[in-house]
Enzyme design. Structure first.
Site, PDB file in Angstrom:
ATOM      1  N   SER A 292       9.432  -0.667   1.945  1.00  0.00           N
ATOM      2  CA  SER A 292       9.682  -0.967   0.530  1.00  0.00           C
ATOM      3  C   SER A 292      10.638   0.015  -0.128  1.00  0.00           C
ATOM      4  CB  SER A 292       8.353  -0.940  -0.240  1.00  0.00           C
ATOM      5  OG  SER A 292       7.462  -1.888   0.331  1.00  0.00           O
ATOM      6  N   HIS A 390       1.780  -3.695  -3.905  1.00  0.00           N
ATOM      7  CA  HIS A 390       1.163  -3.607  -2.571  1.00  0.00           C
ATOM      8  C   HIS A 390      -0.245  -3.013  -2.642  1.00  0.00           C
ATOM      9  CE1 HIS A 390       4.524  -5.018  -0.186  1.00  0.00           C
ATOM     10  NE2 HIS A 390       5.339  -4.260  -0.882  1.00  0.00           N
TER      11      HIS A 390
END
Ligand SMILES: CC(C)(COP(=O)(O)OP(=O)(O)O)[C@@H](O)C(=O)NCCC(N)=O
Length: 460
Positions: A292, A390
């Site tokens: 990410s 997340h």
């Protein structure tokens, strides 16, 4: 336009049937919904705001009716439970906003669901730009969101895998929607759906051909620590996949395409659904992780440097030793503002070209970036939106990677650092509950080690 707004609303927003008639309402002519949709689409943006304010304010809950029934319910306390349930059901019904029926009728006509998704996008836009924060508009938004959550529940979504053989218009849409690592040309998109790659989207029967949320996956030997190796690698373009080289699934980009479906959690559902899909294709696969970006870290760091300069607490960000090294490398005279030199380096990304600076800054930037992800909060949750996403899904903040994104954007946004949020499948539901309820972040030893280093520094 105003009186025709009133007219349209009075005509198309049917009154709530009486409690007795609640299950047998005469269906309104479909033309009502079509007329409402047509009228709304013909309005300018500010007229839409005006129209929705009228709809939410004048066609919502009948407050008088609801409060009468609430009083009645209080009176029935102590009566038999059947009576209490009866009155509760009447009260529940009286809390139905009048416009709710219109929304369900619209969802039944051709293009109606897409219309409502876009209408909610308008509501979200009005709310976020503070143009209107009326409680009635918030009520309309939450009524619409709960309806959309039912219509777009996982069981009604279709998982589609996008490949090089998918229709051009889908490949073109996937390219356009890619928000994280922009697609530059056909070779790019061919690479993203080619060998050692998977691209999945959720679609819905009411919006055919429209990918609602898109997930890009790289199939690798172990958990990736660099994005260039994924989005710039063309060597695998025509290779056949060798299953022995596939042990991990790396989620390196996810984007939702419908602003009106915000809060419906499609991204979370898609990741979990794709994990199941990959487990059936690769039964031995045991590593699932994101790679990410860390949008906002550089900006946060600039702010922190500025803040500490003002308060003279620069020691907290870098150790004495690190400041001295920065002075040496930048030639800032001892005692002169090495902090200014550092701020300039970070804001111009110049430091990346000097190996010595890269080596010097690595420990400090990795420590600061870890603190930015783990320690910086907004209302108790992770400040960084990607981390928050997340962590809500139950992922573990697993590993920060130095020089993971050496593109100009990667350096400018997050000093080139990227992070793996790892999905330990047996733990995601526990982690998600701990995060959402108690704001506890599940993190690996590497992350916790860097956090405690930061905290030791700031106690100096
Ligand atoms: C990260 C995304 C996909 C999460 O969407 P979703 O799971 O539907 O969450 P939510 O919008 O329902 O809260 C979404 O926020 C998005 O598209 N963000 C911009 C691109 C990105 N990956 O940061």
């Amino acid at each position: 336009v105003h009186n025709s707004m009133e007219e349209i609303l009075r005509k198309t927003v049917a009154p709530l049937p009486s409690y007795e008639m609640r299950d047998k309402p005469p269906p309104p002519p479909e033309s009502n919904s079509l007329e409402f949709m047509h009228f709304y689409k013909s309005l300018e943006k500010e007229q839409k705001l005006d129209f929705l304010e009228k709809l939410s304010h004048d066609f919502g809950v009948d407050h008088r009716w609801a409060s009468d029934l609430a009083a009645k319910l209080l009176d029935t306390q102590g009566r038999d439970v059947a009576t209490i349930l009866q009155v509760e059901d009447r009260l529940r019904y009286s809390l139905t906003p009048r416009y709710r029926q219109l929304l369900t009728h619209i969802s039944k006509v051709q293009g109606g669901v897409k219309f409502l998704v876009d209408l909610r996008a308008d509501l979200i836009e009005f709310a976020s730009s503070k143009i209107s924060d009326s409680p009635h508009m918030r009520d309309l938004n939450s009524t619409l969101k709960s309806l959309l959550s039912e219509w777009f529940s996982v069981g009604l979504l279709r998982l589609e895998r996008i490949t090089w053989q998918s229709p051009c218009e889908i490949l073109q849409k996937i390219s356009q929607y890619e928000a994280v690592h922009p697609v530059r040309n056909w070779t790019d998109i061919k690479c993203r759906v080619g060998p050692y790659r998977r691209c999945y989207a959720f679609t819905h029967a009411s919006m055919p051909g429209e990918p609602l949320v898109v997930l890009h996956v790289a199939l690798t030997e172990d958990i990736a620590n660099n994005i260039q190796g994924i989005v710039r690698e063309f060597s695998t373009l025509d290779a056949d996949e060798d299953v022995n080289k596939i042990n991990a699934a790396i989620f390196y980009s996810i984007s939702s395409t419908q602003a009106g479906l915000q809060g419906v959690e499609l991204g979370n559902y898609l990741i979990k659904r794709v994990v199941r899909e990959l487990q059936s294709e690769f039964p031995h696969m045991a590593q699932f992780s994101s790679l990410s970006p860390i949008p906002g870290f550089s900006l946060w760091l600039q702010g922190a440097l500025g803040q500490h300069k003002k308060e003279g607490r620069t020691i907290e960000l870098l150790s004495e030793q690190e400041w001295r090294e920065v002075e040496d490398v930048t030639g800032a005279a001892p005692g002169a503002p090495a902090l200014e030199a550092l701020r300039r380096l970070i804001s111009t990304s110049e430091w990346i070209r000097s190996d010595r600076l890269v080596r010097t800054l690595e420990p400090a930037l990795m420590r600061l970036c870890t603190w930015y992800l783990y320690g910086e909060k907004r209302r108790g949750y992770a400040l960084n939106p990607v981390a928050n996403f997340h962590l809500q899904n139950g992922a573990t903040m697993w590993r920060l990677n130095w020089q993971a994104d050496t593109s100009p954007r990667g350096i400018a946004n997050s000093c080139g650092i990227m992070v793996n949020y790892r999905y330990f499948l047996q733990e995601t539901s526990t982690n998600s509950a701990a995060y959402l309820q108690n704001k506890v972040i599940k993190a690996s030893e590497q992350v916790l080690g860097l956090v405690s280093q930061f905290q030791k520094n700031s106690k100096l």
